[in-house]
Structure formats: C-alpha cells, structure tokens
Enzyme design. Structure first.
Site, PDB file in Angstrom:
ATOM      1  N   CYS A   5       0.820  -1.209   0.000  1.00  0.00           N
ATOM      2  CA  CYS A   5       0.000   0.000   0.000  1.00  0.00           C
ATOM      3  C   CYS A   5       0.855   1.262   0.000  1.00  0.00           C
ATOM      4  CB  CYS A   5      -0.939   0.007   1.207  1.00  0.00           C
ATOM      5  SG  CYS A   5      -2.359   1.109   0.969  1.00  0.00           S
ATOM      6  N   ASP A   7      -7.310  -3.223  11.364  1.00  0.00           N
ATOM      7  CA  ASP A   7      -6.139  -2.372  11.600  1.00  0.00           C
ATOM      8  C   ASP A   7      -6.182  -1.836  13.019  1.00  0.00           C
ATOM      9  OD1 ASP A   7      -3.851  -0.872  11.156  1.00  0.00           O
ATOM     10  OD2 ASP A   7      -4.671   0.260   9.474  1.00  0.00           O
TER      11      ASP A   7
END
Length: 202
Positions: free
Chosen positions: A7, A128
């Site tokens: 990412c 997350d």
C-alpha cells in the site's frame, strides 16, 4: 496462499518494484491528509504501468460514493478500500454506482469492533490498529473474527511469517514496513514477499 497488498505506492519506482515482486494488490491512497496521497491523475498513470496481474486498490477516507465509483468505473482502480466512517448505507449506495469489489477497514479496539466487521456487507474487511498508524493491533481481539480478512498495522519482513502462521489471514497489507525514510524500499519489499512465501510453505 496468503495474499499481499503493498500500500501507499506513489512513484514510478514503487510500481516497478511491485511489478518485480508481484503482490496481489497495490494500494493508491486518495486521502489528502496522508503523506502517501496521490492524485487521481497520477494514479491513472501509475495504474497503466502496473502489471495486469496486480489489482489496484484505491484507499479513501469519507470520500463521496459517486467520486469513488467514478474511479472504479474509469479503470483507475479495481477495488475500493473504505478507511473512514462509511456505513452500510454508504456501501449500498456505492454498489448502486459500481459492481467492483469493496474492502471496508475497521479499527479494532474491542470485541464489538470484530462483531461489526463480521456483519459488514463489504466483499472484504481489513482489520487495523489505527488509520495508517503503523502499529500492530492486539491479536487477542481477533479470536471472534468469522470471515477472511486483510490484516494491517505494524507488519514487516521480520514478523510477517509469524503473523501468518499464528493468524492465517486472507491477506497482509503493508506500507511503512516496506519503507525506508518514507520511501518504498526494494530490499524490504523483496524480504516481505520471501517471508510470506516461507510461511505459506509451513
């Protein structure tokens, strides 16, 4: 095989590295507050250079559904990752605009957050510890997860193998863990992929 998402790609070099190591997903961040932000115009150029075997994921924080859909339908990205306060109504609206897959991110602080992730109608969920915090979440909270999940936060070449063997996530989502000085590091990217494949063989 555990999937991998690199990412925060923001340069031609980042894409070249991704093309060499072939993660399953490459993430472009469209949240203006992020240090990894790229404009849609730049993301389009990067996507054109990206190996076709890699799915481009757009990361959004509280963006309008029609703008996200425009980028999905316009071929800039293949998947939308929602990392803000988007709810089921938002997801339903986005699905009306585009049939492309959706990843909904959840910041996991309690068992209730896991329940919300289990109930989410998105194609995938991402767990997350924070919004790009780079810190590892409390793995003991993941006991109640009942669906395949992307795992993000505090991942690195040093811990990827252990995380996979312990949790068996659907995918690992890494950004700062493959950077040096705020830029993607080719050696760390290679080491991360090697650690994932080693774990898959275990």
């Amino acid at each position: 095989m555990t999937k991998v998402k690199f990412c925060g790609l923001k340069s031609e070099n980042d894409v070249a590295y991704a093309n060499e190591f072939l993660p399953d997903y490459a993430g472009f961040v469209f949240a203006p507050a992020s240090k990894r932000y790229v404009s849609p115009e730049k993301a389009k150029r990067l996507k054109e250079a990206l190996d076709g075997r890699i799915s481009a994921v757009g990361v959004f924080v509280n963006e309008s559904a029609d703008r996200v859909a425009d980028m999905l339908n316009g071929g800039i990205i293949d998947i939308a990752q929602l990392h803000g306060d988007e709810d089921e109504i938002y997801i339903e609206k986005l699905r009306a605009f585009s049939e492309k897959p959706i990843i909904k991110a959840f910041i996991i602080k309690s068992a209730d957050d896991i329940k919300r992730a289990n109930a989410c109608s998105a194609d995938y969920v991402l767990l997350d510890s924070g919004r790009g915090s780079g810190e590892q979440l409390d793995f003991s909270l993941l006991k109640g997860i009942e669906r395949p999940f992307f795992l993000a936060g505090g991942l690195s070449p040093e811990n990827a193998e252990t995380v996979i063997i312990t949790l068996r996530p659907y995918a690992l989502d890494v950004s700062s863990g493959i950077e040096t000085g705020g830029s993607k590091d080719k050696e760390k990217m290679a080491a991360f992929m090697k650690a994932v494949r080693k774990a898959d063989d275990t």
